[in-house]
Design a protein around this motif. Structure first.
Motif, PDB file in Angstrom:
ATOM      1  N   SER A  15      55.915 -18.382  -4.986  1.00 43.79           N
ATOM      2  CA  SER A  15      54.872 -18.413  -3.958  1.00 43.79           C
ATOM      3  C   SER A  15      53.562 -17.828  -4.471  1.00 43.79           C
ATOM      4  CB  SER A  15      55.342 -17.642  -2.716  1.00 43.79           C
ATOM      5  OG  SER A  15      55.652 -16.289  -3.062  1.00 43.79           O
ATOM      6  N   GLU A  16      53.624 -17.069  -5.559  1.00 43.24           N
ATOM      7  CA  GLU A  16      52.421 -16.470  -6.121  1.00 43.24           C
ATOM      8  C   GLU A  16      51.715 -17.397  -7.104  1.00 43.24           C
ATOM      9  OE1 GLU A  16      53.676 -12.864  -7.892  1.00 43.24           O
ATOM     10  OE2 GLU A  16      54.281 -11.920  -5.999  1.00 43.24           O
ATOM     11  N   ALA A  17      52.347 -18.507  -7.461  1.00 42.40           N
ATOM     12  CA  ALA A  17      51.730 -19.440  -8.413  1.00 42.40           C
ATOM     13  C   ALA A  17      50.530 -20.120  -7.772  1.00 42.40           C
ATOM     14  CB  ALA A  17      52.747 -20.472  -8.857  1.00 42.40           C
ATOM     15  N   THR A  18      49.436 -20.165  -8.503  1.00 40.27           N
ATOM     16  CA  THR A  18      48.200 -20.749  -7.961  1.00 40.27           C
ATOM     17  C   THR A  18      47.746 -21.987  -8.738  1.00 40.27           C
ATOM     18  OG1 THR A  18      46.887 -19.234  -9.328  1.00 40.27           O
ATOM     19  CG2 THR A  18      47.411 -18.529  -7.083  1.00 40.27           C
ATOM     20  N   GLY A  19      48.122 -22.102 -10.004  1.00 38.60           N
ATOM     21  CA  GLY A  19      47.687 -23.234 -10.805  1.00 38.60           C
ATOM     22  C   GLY A  19      48.377 -24.525 -10.403  1.00 38.60           C
ATOM     23  N   LYS A  20      47.706 -25.628 -10.656  1.00 35.70           N
ATOM     24  CA  LYS A  20      48.278 -26.936 -10.352  1.00 35.70           C
ATOM     25  C   LYS A  20      49.099 -27.431 -11.533  1.00 35.70           C
ATOM     26  CE  LYS A  20      45.643 -29.969  -8.354  1.00 35.70           C
ATOM     27  NZ  LYS A  20      44.503 -30.884  -8.080  1.00 35.70           N
ATOM     28  N   PRO A  21      50.220 -28.093 -11.275  1.00 33.84           N
ATOM     29  CA  PRO A  21      50.974 -28.693 -12.381  1.00 33.84           C
ATOM     30  C   PRO A  21      50.126 -29.761 -13.080  1.00 33.84           C
ATOM     31  CG  PRO A  21      52.274 -28.662 -10.351  1.00 33.84           C
ATOM     32  CD  PRO A  21      50.868 -28.303  -9.972  1.00 33.84           C
ATOM     33  N   LEU A  22      50.414 -29.987 -14.342  1.00 32.17           N
ATOM     34  CA  LEU A  22      49.711 -31.002 -15.120  1.00 32.17           C
ATOM     35  C   LEU A  22      50.713 -32.043 -15.578  1.00 32.17           C
ATOM     36  CD1 LEU A  22      47.193 -32.082 -16.574  1.00 32.17           C
ATOM     37  CD2 LEU A  22      47.828 -30.642 -18.528  1.00 32.17           C
ATOM     38  N   VAL A  23      50.469 -33.292 -15.218  1.00 34.55           N
ATOM     39  CA  VAL A  23      51.305 -34.402 -15.662  1.00 34.55           C
ATOM     40  C   VAL A  23      50.606 -35.043 -16.850  1.00 34.55           C
ATOM     41  CG1 VAL A  23      52.353 -36.600 -15.036  1.00 34.55           C
ATOM     42  CG2 VAL A  23      52.211 -34.776 -13.344  1.00 34.55           C
ATOM     43  N   ARG A  24      51.210 -34.910 -18.022  1.00 28.87           N
ATOM     44  CA  ARG A  24      50.636 -35.459 -19.247  1.00 28.87           C
ATOM     45  C   ARG A  24      51.399 -36.728 -19.590  1.00 28.87           C
ATOM     46  NH1 ARG A  24      51.252 -37.675 -24.373  1.00 28.87           N
ATOM     47  NH2 ARG A  24      49.636 -36.959 -25.765  1.00 28.87           N
ATOM     48  N   MET A  25      50.689 -37.841 -19.763  1.00 30.06           N
ATOM     49  CA  MET A  25      51.336 -39.128 -19.992  1.00 30.06           C
ATOM     50  C   MET A  25      50.672 -39.872 -21.146  1.00 30.06           C
ATOM     51  SD  MET A  25      51.856 -40.427 -16.027  1.00 30.06           S
ATOM     52  CE  MET A  25      50.177 -40.015 -15.497  1.00 30.06           C
ATOM     53  N   GLY A  41      51.363 -35.812  -5.488  1.00 29.45           N
ATOM     54  CA  GLY A  41      52.271 -34.682  -5.615  1.00 29.45           C
ATOM     55  C   GLY A  41      51.576 -33.356  -5.858  1.00 29.45           C
ATOM     56  N   GLY A  42      50.258 -33.346  -5.815  1.00 30.01           N
ATOM     57  CA  GLY A  42      49.518 -32.097  -5.974  1.00 30.01           C
ATOM     58  C   GLY A  42      49.274 -31.688  -7.412  1.00 30.01           C
ATOM     59  N   ALA A  43      49.357 -32.620  -8.350  1.00 29.64           N
ATOM     60  CA  ALA A  43      49.191 -32.300  -9.768  1.00 29.64           C
ATOM     61  C   ALA A  43      47.907 -32.906 -10.314  1.00 29.64           C
ATOM     62  CB  ALA A  43      50.377 -32.815 -10.573  1.00 29.64           C
ATOM     63  N   ASP A  44      47.463 -32.355 -11.426  1.00 35.80           N
ATOM     64  CA  ASP A  44      46.409 -32.980 -12.208  1.00 35.80           C
ATOM     65  C   ASP A  44      47.067 -33.904 -13.231  1.00 35.80           C
ATOM     66  OD1 ASP A  44      43.983 -31.976 -11.163  1.00 35.80           O
ATOM     67  OD2 ASP A  44      44.364 -30.038 -12.113  1.00 35.80           O
ATOM     68  N   VAL A  45      46.267 -34.808 -13.780  1.00 35.98           N
ATOM     69  CA  VAL A  45      46.793 -35.728 -14.778  1.00 35.98           C
ATOM     70  C   VAL A  45      45.986 -35.621 -16.059  1.00 35.98           C
ATOM     71  CG1 VAL A  45      47.680 -37.356 -13.074  1.00 35.98           C
ATOM     72  CG2 VAL A  45      45.369 -37.652 -13.981  1.00 35.98           C
ATOM     73  N   SER A  46      46.650 -35.936 -17.158  1.00 32.39           N
ATOM     74  CA  SER A  46      46.023 -36.060 -18.468  1.00 32.39           C
ATOM     75  C   SER A  46      46.754 -37.197 -19.155  1.00 32.39           C
ATOM     76  CB  SER A  46      46.164 -34.753 -19.259  1.00 32.39           C
ATOM     77  OG  SER A  46      45.533 -34.850 -20.517  1.00 32.39           O
ATOM     78  N   VAL A  47      46.152 -38.386 -19.112  1.00 23.63           N
ATOM     79  CA  VAL A  47      46.862 -39.587 -19.532  1.00 23.63           C
ATOM     80  C   VAL A  47      46.020 -40.356 -20.550  1.00 23.63           C
ATOM     81  CG1 VAL A  47      46.000 -40.744 -17.444  1.00 23.63           C
ATOM     82  CG2 VAL A  47      47.861 -41.780 -18.755  1.00 23.63           C
ATOM     83  N   THR A  48      46.642 -40.712 -21.654  1.00 18.03           N
ATOM     84  CA  THR A  48      45.969 -41.512 -22.673  1.00 18.03           C
ATOM     85  C   THR A  48      45.639 -42.891 -22.112  1.00 18.03           C
ATOM     86  OG1 THR A  48      47.231 -40.363 -24.380  1.00 18.03           O
ATOM     87  CG2 THR A  48      46.144 -42.419 -25.020  1.00 18.03           C
TER      88      THR A  48
END
Length: 264
Positions: A15-25, A41-48
């Motif tokens: 519950s203390e986590a504040t950063g967003k997950p990163l989906v790398r593709m 889903g509440g994540a950021d993306v980093s996709v080639t």
């Protein structure tokens, strides 16, 4: 799969986590269904991205003064200027993905581009092109990281291939057995053993933090030790001049809370 994974991450996160997950593709997953699922889903993306005409046009629009040298192969750090002397450079430009779709389905972000000299240029056919001098590697991201950090994060891609190779070198070597329940059991046991082994290696310190499972088994699991029993106590005699003694002791003390300072 992306939606289910992010839902699981949300349930397991502190519950203390504040950063967003990163989906790398990789580029094979650069498409609206994958990217949109990550965003929902509440994540950021980093996709080639693939170098299609739209991406090439965006790269061509980057100002020549916007490129920044980065730490890369054969790079040298100049302490006097505080900058990298490198043949690899990065830059970014605003980019909206999937503009062929309706406005509500378009995803704004940035196009981060890394360029390196093309050491194998194609034969000159009399017509100059954008890629005669540089080779470009671009990815689309929605993070707020600066350009250099975003590029370094994207290059630090997932290690799932190494995990697969590690598992196949151990319990998954028994698959397939021809029986679905047996395959499922082997897979569950393999993952449990892998996670416990990796956790044990992490507790020992940085020396084995990235070691393969076979190395961990050889160094701190398969120990040529002798157990002695005296006065209702078990004593474990480790080998003399054993090179992994300090690593093993670190793991032992971490598990049994030895050598911890007293707090009042």
């Amino acid at each position: 799969m992306i939606a289910d994974t992010l839902a699981t991450v949300t349930r397991l996160r502190s519950s203390e986590a504040t950063g967003k997950p990163l989906v790398r593709m990789d580029s094979a997953f650069y498409g609206h269904p994958s990217v949109a699922a990550a965003i929902r889903g509440g994540a950021d993306v980093s996709v080639t991205v693939r170098l299609d005409p739209k991406v090439k046009a965006a790269i061509a629009a980057i100002d020549e003064h916007a490129w920044t040298p980065i730490e890369y192969t054969d790079a040298i750090y100049d302490e006097s200027t505080g900058h990298w002397v490198s043949r690899a450079e990065v830059a970014e430009i605003g980019f909206t993905a999937f503009t062929s779709r309706t406005a509500s389905q378009q995803i704004p972000g940035r196009l981060v581009v890394r360029r390196i000299p093309d050491l194998n240029p194609t034969s000159d056919n009399g017509q100059a092109t954008l890629f005669d001098v540089w080779r470009f590697h671009a990815f689309f991201t929605t993070t707020d990281l600066d350009t250099v950090t975003a590029d370094k994060t994207h290059r630090g891609h997932a290690i799932i291939e190494q995990v697969h190779a590690d598992l196949k070198d151990s319990a998954l070597a028994h698959l397939p057995s021809g029986r679905f329940p047996a395959n499922a059991a082997w897979l569950v046991l393999a993952v449990i053993a892998f996670n416990l082994t990796r956790a044990a290696a992490t507790l020992t310190g940085p020396m084995l933090a990235r070691a393969r499972t076979a190395t961990i088994r050889r160094t701190i699991v398969t120990v040529p030790a002798r157990i002695a029993c005296s006065a209702r106590r078990l004593t474990l005699h480790l080998p003399r001049d054993w090179p992994w003694e300090s690593v093993w002791n670190t793991l032992f003390h971490s598990l049994f809370h030895r050598n911890r300072p007293l707090t009042g």
